[in-house]
Design a protein around this motif. Structure first.
Motif, PDB file in Angstrom:
ATOM      1  N   ALA A  68       0.847  -1.204   0.000  1.00 16.93           N
ATOM      2  CA  ALA A  68       0.000   0.000   0.000  1.00 16.93           C
ATOM      3  C   ALA A  68       0.872   1.240   0.000  1.00 16.93           C
ATOM      4  O   ALA A  68       1.887   1.314   0.695  1.00 16.93           O
ATOM      5  N   SER A  69       0.498   2.211  -0.817  1.00 20.38           N
ATOM      6  CA  SER A  69       1.227   3.475  -0.894  1.00 20.38           C
ATOM      7  C   SER A  69       0.642   4.457   0.107  1.00 20.38           C
ATOM      8  O   SER A  69      -0.547   4.388   0.434  1.00 20.38           O
ATOM      9  N   PRO A  70       1.452   5.392   0.608  1.00 23.37           N
ATOM     10  CA  PRO A  70       0.939   6.385   1.563  1.00 23.37           C
ATOM     11  C   PRO A  70      -0.213   7.184   0.949  1.00 23.37           C
ATOM     12  O   PRO A  70      -0.173   7.559  -0.224  1.00 23.37           O
ATOM     13  N   ARG A  71      -1.217   7.437   1.747  1.00 20.18           N
ATOM     14  CA  ARG A  71      -2.388   8.170   1.273  1.00 20.18           C
ATOM     15  C   ARG A  71      -2.214   9.656   1.540  1.00 20.18           C
ATOM     16  O   ARG A  71      -1.819  10.063   2.625  1.00 20.18           O
ATOM     17  N   ASP A  72      -2.572  10.458   0.541  1.00 18.15           N
ATOM     18  CA  ASP A  72      -2.538  11.904   0.702  1.00 18.15           C
ATOM     19  C   ASP A  72      -3.843  12.364   1.342  1.00 18.15           C
ATOM     20  O   ASP A  72      -4.884  11.736   1.203  1.00 18.15           O
ATOM     21  N   GLY A  73      -3.777  13.491   2.017  1.00 14.51           N
ATOM     22  CA  GLY A  73      -4.979  14.087   2.576  1.00 14.51           C
ATOM     23  C   GLY A  73      -5.453  13.493   3.876  1.00 14.51           C
ATOM     24  O   GLY A  73      -6.562  13.802   4.329  1.00 14.51           O
ATOM     25  N   LEU A  74      -4.652  12.629   4.512  1.00 16.40           N
ATOM     26  CA  LEU A  74      -5.079  12.045   5.779  1.00 16.40           C
ATOM     27  C   LEU A  74      -5.282  13.091   6.869  1.00 16.40           C
ATOM     28  O   LEU A  74      -6.232  12.986   7.655  1.00 16.40           O
ATOM     29  N   PRO A  75      -4.422  14.130   6.985  1.00 19.22           N
ATOM     30  CA  PRO A  75      -4.687  15.157   8.013  1.00 19.22           C
ATOM     31  C   PRO A  75      -6.054  15.818   7.843  1.00 19.22           C
ATOM     32  O   PRO A  75      -6.753  16.062   8.827  1.00 19.22           O
ATOM     33  N   LEU A  76      -6.440  16.106   6.601  1.00 22.15           N
ATOM     34  CA  LEU A  76      -7.765  16.686   6.376  1.00 22.15           C
ATOM     35  C   LEU A  76      -8.867  15.697   6.740  1.00 22.15           C
ATOM     36  O   LEU A  76      -9.909  16.078   7.286  1.00 22.15           O
ATOM     37  N   LEU A  77      -8.636  14.416   6.446  1.00 24.77           N
ATOM     38  CA  LEU A  77      -9.618  13.399   6.782  1.00 24.77           C
ATOM     39  C   LEU A  77      -9.821  13.329   8.293  1.00 24.77           C
ATOM     40  O   LEU A  77     -10.961  13.241   8.780  1.00 24.77           O
ATOM     41  N   TYR A  78      -8.735  13.385   9.054  1.00 25.67           N
ATOM     42  CA  TYR A  78      -8.848  13.389  10.511  1.00 25.67           C
ATOM     43  C   TYR A  78      -9.575  14.643  10.993  1.00 25.67           C
ATOM     44  O   TYR A  78     -10.390  14.585  11.927  1.00 25.67           O
ATOM     45  N   THR A  79      -9.292  15.782  10.388  1.00 25.40           N
ATOM     46  CA  THR A  79      -9.928  17.036  10.809  1.00 25.40           C
ATOM     47  C   THR A  79     -11.428  17.010  10.582  1.00 25.40           C
ATOM     48  O   THR A  79     -12.213  17.340  11.490  1.00 25.40           O
ATOM     49  N   PHE A  80     -11.850  16.617   9.388  1.00 25.78           N
ATOM     50  CA  PHE A  80     -13.285  16.589   9.092  1.00 25.78           C
ATOM     51  C   PHE A  80     -14.002  15.532   9.944  1.00 25.78           C
ATOM     52  O   PHE A  80     -15.144  15.744  10.371  1.00 25.78           O
TER      53      PHE A  80
END
Length: 317
Positions: free
Chosen positions: A195-207
């Motif tokens: 699995a490759s690192p996912r982008d946008g995880l910080p935003l996912l945690y915030t929302f």
């Protein structure tokens, strides 16, 4: 001919370069780095569970939840009794004390759910790392988690056709729980082999944090409405503290039994006595009294401000 003295240029010996550890300050470790360093290698559940714990156990969130729940509970109960909550003039302390028990029960349920989640993660995470989607359990779990944000609230909504109260109380919390489960599914996908690192995880945690907090307050609102209505409907007047009121002047109360005091009673300063009263609440320097025969469909709530012209005797037969 005398030869001029030669000047020998001597290079000063270079100062030894300081050791790297002597001149370079170590970077301040972040809280996440400290947590990761303390965890044994291969530990499971770390990012999502740590993040959920930070959100749910935050002192600011918990305090705000206590105050909001207490206010909502008081407002609903007062409305059911036919008065406005604002005249109670409750303090923040009053709101917190009224909400401690139900909110602690709610947090206890969340804590137990978190422990069960952690146990499930100890099973799922190693299998996701080892076999990935080749493992049937992991494959089906990922499919279910990807739809949890939608399926769980819909299931609680459908429950309302059978159990209205349970659906009313559970639906708001199912929104937050569904989003958390979907977030956990995203975390499991990052553990799959290759699995490759996912982008946008910080935003996912915030929302997700926003949705979880809103669902908590939404659920607290429904729980406070239910308990406020229940307290008003199940109010047993006979269980309230009995009150005998003495006054230097006639009060013209809309509840209780009035009688004039003769001078022989020894209470010469007080000329009127009011009985058959019960203490509903005492807050903000005010007494809220109701009659012995008070009922929701009829009867009034009497509000008296603390004063030197009145005296209350509590209890007695």
């Amino acid at each position: 001919m005398t030869s001029e003295p030669t000047v020998e240029n001597r290079k000063e010996p270079a100062e030894p370069e300081p050791e790297p550890h002597g001149s370079v300050e170590a970077a301040e470790p972040s809280p996440d780095d400290l947590v990761e360093a303390a965890e044994p290698a291969g530990s499971t559940g770390h990012p999502v569970l740590r993040w959920a714990l930070v959100v749910l156990a935050n002192v600011t969130v918990t305090t705000a939840l206590l105050v909001y729940f207490g206010w909502q509970l008081s407002a609903v109960q007062a409305f059911e009794l036919g008065i406005d909550e604002s005249i109670l003039d409750m303090s923040t302390k009053d709101y917190v004390l009224r909400s401690v028990r139900p909110v602690l029960v709610l947090l206890m349920i969340i804590g137990v759910a978190g422990l069960l989640w952690l146990q499930a993660d100890h099973v799922l995470a190693p299998r996701a790392r080892k076999d990935g989607t080749g493992d049937r359990l992991i494959r089906h779990t990922l499919r279910a988690l990807s739809l949890a944000w939608l399926v769980l609230p819909l299931a609680m909504w459908a429950l309302g056709f059978v159990l209205q109260t349970a659906s009313f109380l559970a639906f708001p919390f199912s929104i937050g729980a569904g989003v958390l489960l979907t977030l956990y599914g995203t975390h499991l996908r990052t553990l799959l082999p290759g699995a490759s690192p996912r982008d946008g995880l910080p935003l996912l945690y915030t929302f997700t944090s926003i949705i979880v907090c809103v669902s908590l307050f939404y659920g607290a609102t429904n729980l406070a409405i239910y308990q406020g209505v229940s307290l008003a409907q199940n109010l047993i007047v006979g269980d309230l503290t009995k009150v005998t009121l003495y006054s230097t002047e006639r009060l013209y109360l809309g509840a209780g039994k009035e009688s004039a005091l003769p001078a022989s009673t020894g209470k010469a300063a007080y000329t009127y006595r009011y009985g058959n009263l019960r203490l509903f609440a005492h807050t903000g320097g005010r007494y809220f009294l109701i009659a012995d025969d008070w009922r929701r469909d009829q009867g009034v709530v009497v509000m008296l401000t603390e004063s030197s012209t009145i005296r209350l005797e509590l209890g007695g037969s």
